[in-house]
Design a protein around this motif. Structure first.
Motif, PDB file in Angstrom:
ATOM      1  N   ARG A 160      -4.856  88.211 -38.274  1.00 20.32           N
ATOM      2  CA  ARG A 160      -4.571  88.766 -36.949  1.00 20.32           C
ATOM      3  C   ARG A 160      -3.913  87.723 -36.047  1.00 20.32           C
ATOM      4  O   ARG A 160      -4.299  86.556 -36.034  1.00 20.32           O
ATOM      5  N   ALA A 161      -2.943  88.174 -35.257  1.00 20.68           N
ATOM      6  CA  ALA A 161      -2.150  87.237 -34.442  1.00 20.68           C
ATOM      7  C   ALA A 161      -3.002  86.542 -33.379  1.00 20.68           C
ATOM      8  O   ALA A 161      -2.708  85.412 -32.979  1.00 20.68           O
ATOM      9  N   ASP A 162      -4.063  87.215 -32.918  1.00 17.11           N
ATOM     10  CA  ASP A 162      -4.862  86.617 -31.839  1.00 17.11           C
ATOM     11  C   ASP A 162      -5.996  85.743 -32.388  1.00 17.11           C
ATOM     12  O   ASP A 162      -6.870  85.322 -31.654  1.00 17.11           O
ATOM     13  N   MET A 163      -5.965  85.463 -33.688  1.00 16.82           N
ATOM     14  CA  MET A 163      -7.068  84.711 -34.308  1.00 16.82           C
ATOM     15  C   MET A 163      -6.615  83.294 -34.626  1.00 16.82           C
ATOM     16  O   MET A 163      -5.857  83.055 -35.549  1.00 16.82           O
ATOM     17  N   LYS A 164      -7.104  82.310 -33.847  1.00 11.77           N
ATOM     18  CA  LYS A 164      -6.600  80.943 -34.034  1.00 11.77           C
ATOM     19  C   LYS A 164      -7.673  79.967 -34.488  1.00 11.77           C
ATOM     20  O   LYS A 164      -7.363  78.854 -34.884  1.00 11.77           O
TER      21      LYS A 164
END
Ligand SMILES: Cc1ncc(COP(=O)(O)O)c(C=O)c1O
Length: 395
Positions: A160-164
Motif C-alpha cells: 500500500r502506498a501509505d505504508m512506510k
C-alpha cells in the motif's frame, strides 16, 4: 550462585508495578504480575558501578561519544550475538520508546499507517495513535505451537502506498516469539521490495532462550531502511534509569534523529546509565545466563500448575524468550471482562489485560514471571481462586 528467590520489599520506592496499579486497574489491593520489570535485584557489578559514579559526588553533563559507551555495547553484541557494530552506526538515545517515536515522526506523516504484529506490546499501539499515525495490524497466526506471520497478508499491507514503516518487535512482547533466520530474511526482503522502513525494537534480546536471538543489525547494508534499538533496562532491571541506544546505517535517519534529539534538548546521556552499561555488558554475562535458567524454571512451574489445576480453562505454552507469558483462556468460554473482574476482585491478582495488546477483543492475559518462586506459587493459587469462583458462579 545467585539467589533470585530473595524477597525484596519494594514499598515506598514509587514503583509503578505496586504503587501505580490505580493507573490501569480499578483496584490496587492486588499481587502484581503486570508491568515488565523484575522483582529481582540488579546484579552487583551494575549497582557497584552506579555507586562508584555517585561516590564521585559531581554528576555534571556527560558525553556519550566515547569508548566508555561504544566498547561495552560492541563487546556485548560480538560475544552474545556474534554481531559486529560500528561506532559510526551506534548512537545514544534517552529511551527505546523515544527512538521509536522520533523515527516514526521522521519517516511518516500524520494519518499514515504503521504496520505492527498483533498481539502487540500495548504501548506501541498507544504511541502510534498519540503520534496521530494509524495502527495497521498484521496478526500472527498461532498453530498450537508457535506464533507465525502471514507473509502474504504482510506483503499486501507493505504494497500500500501509505505504508512506510513496520514497527517490529523481536523477541516479541507479549508472545515471546523469537524470529528465525528465514523469517527475518523474508521480512527484510518484503520491506526492501516495497520501500517499507523497519524499526526493530530488540529490548528483550537478552531473554532469548530456546531460540538464538539474531539482531537485524546483521541484515543492514549501507543506507538500508533498518533501525535497531535496545537498552539494558529489561536485562538488568534498570528501567528506572532511562537510557537506550540505536544502530542504523541509514543516512537520513542518522541525521534526523541526531537533529531531533538536539532539538528536544536531551542530547546528554544519563551519567549513571553510562557506568551501568559498562558494568552490565562487560561483567554480567553469567548473571544473564543464570537469570534465564531461573525464568525458564518459573515458566515450567506455571505450565505444570496450570496443567494440574486449570487445564479446563487455560492453555499455557512456554515462549522462546522474555519473562512474560501470554496465557490463553479461550477454552474457558468466559469473556475477558468476566476473567479480569474475577482475577482483580476475587483472586486479587494484577495481570496484563489482553485486549490492550490486541487492538481488539482478547482471550489472553500476560503474566510476568520474573519474581521469586513463592510469589509465583501464590499468584497461581490466586488465579485458580478466580477461575474457581467463575466456575461456581457462572450461570
Ligand atoms: C517491547 C518493548 N519496547 C520498549 C519498552 C520500553 O522501553 P523504554 O523504557 O526504554 O522506552 C518495553 C517495556 O516493557 C517493551 O516491552
Amino acid at each position: 550462585m545467585y539467589d533470585f528467590n530473595e524477597v525484596i520489599d519494594r514499598s515506598d520506592t514509587q514503583s509503578i508495578k505496586y504503587e501505580g496499579m490505580d493507573l490501569v486497574y480499578e483496584t490496587s489491593d492486588m499481587l502484581p504480575f503486570w508491568i515488565a520489570d523484575m522483582d529481582i535485584a540488579t546484579p552487583k557489578p551494575v549497582l557497584d558501578a552506579i555507586q562508584k559514579r555517585l561516590d564521585h559526588r559531581i554528576i555534571g553533563y556527560t558525553k556519550w561519544q566515547q569508548d566508555k559507551f561504544y566498547e561495552p555495547i560492541k563487546h556485548w553484541y560480538r560475544t552474545r550475538f556474534d554481531t559486529r557494530v560500528m561506532n559510526s552506526d551506534l548512537f545514544y538515545s534517552p529511551t527505546v520508546l523515544y527512538t521509536i517515536t522520533e523515527s516514526i515522526r521522521a519517516l511518516t506523516q500524520p494519518g499514515e499507517g504503521i504496520i505492527v504484529n498483533i498481539p502487540s506490546y500495548n504501548t506501541f499501539l498507544t504511541l502510534i495513535e498519540a503520534n496521530r499515525r494509524v495502527v495497521v495490524p498484521s496478526p500472527f497466526v498461532f498453530d498450537g505451537q508457535e506464533y507465525k506471520m502471514d507473509f502474504d497478508a504482510f506483503e499486501s499491507l507493505c504494497q500500500r502506498a501509505d505504508m512506510k514503516v513496520f514497527l517490529f518487535c523481536n523477541p516479541h512482547n507479549p508472545t515471546g516469539k523469537v524470529f528465525t533466520t528465514e523469517e527475518l530474511d523474508e521480512i527484510v526482503s518484503i520491506c526492501e521490495a516495497h520501500d517499507v522502513f523497519i524499526i526493530a525494537d530488540e529490548i528483550h534480546m537478552d531473554f532469548a532462550r530456546q531460540k538464538k536471538h539474531q539482531s537485524l543489525i546483521n541484515w543492514m547494508k549501507p543506507d538500508s531502511n533498518i533501525i535497531v534499538t535496545s537498552c539494558l533496562g529489561k536485562t538488568f532491571n534498570i528501567s528506572g534509569l532511562p537510557h537506550a541506544y540505536y544502530v542504523t546505517k541509514n543516512r537520513f535517519l542518522k541525521m534526523e534523529l541526531s537533529r531531533q534529539i538536539l532539538a528536544a534538548g536531551i542530547g546528554n546521556p544519563n551519567a549513571l546509565a553510562l557506568n551501568a552499561i559498562e558494568a552490565g555488558y562487560m561483567e554480567c554475562a553469567d548473571w544473564v545466563d543464570a537469570i534465564n535458567d531461573f525464568i525458564l524454571s518459573n515458566m515450567k512451574f506455571v505450565k505444570s500448575y496450570a496443567e494440574e489445576f486449570l487445564d479446563d480453562v487455560l492453555d499455557v505454552y512456554i515462549p522462546d524468550a522474555t519473562f512474560l507469558m501470554w496465557i490463553d483462556f479461550s477454552k474457558s468460554g468466559y469473556s475477558e471482562e468476566e476473567v479480569q473482574e474475577a482475577l482483580q476482585k476475587v483472586g486479587k491478582v494484577a495481570l496484563g489485560i489482553g485486549s490492550t495488546y490486541m487492538h481488539d477483543d482478547s482471550t489472553h492475559f500476560r503474566m510476568n514471571v520474573a519474581c521469586d518462586r513463592a510469589r509465583l506459587e501464590e499468584g497461581m493459587a490466586r488465579i485458580k481462586k478466580a477461575f474457581d469462583h467463575l466456575k461456581n458462579n457462572h450461570s
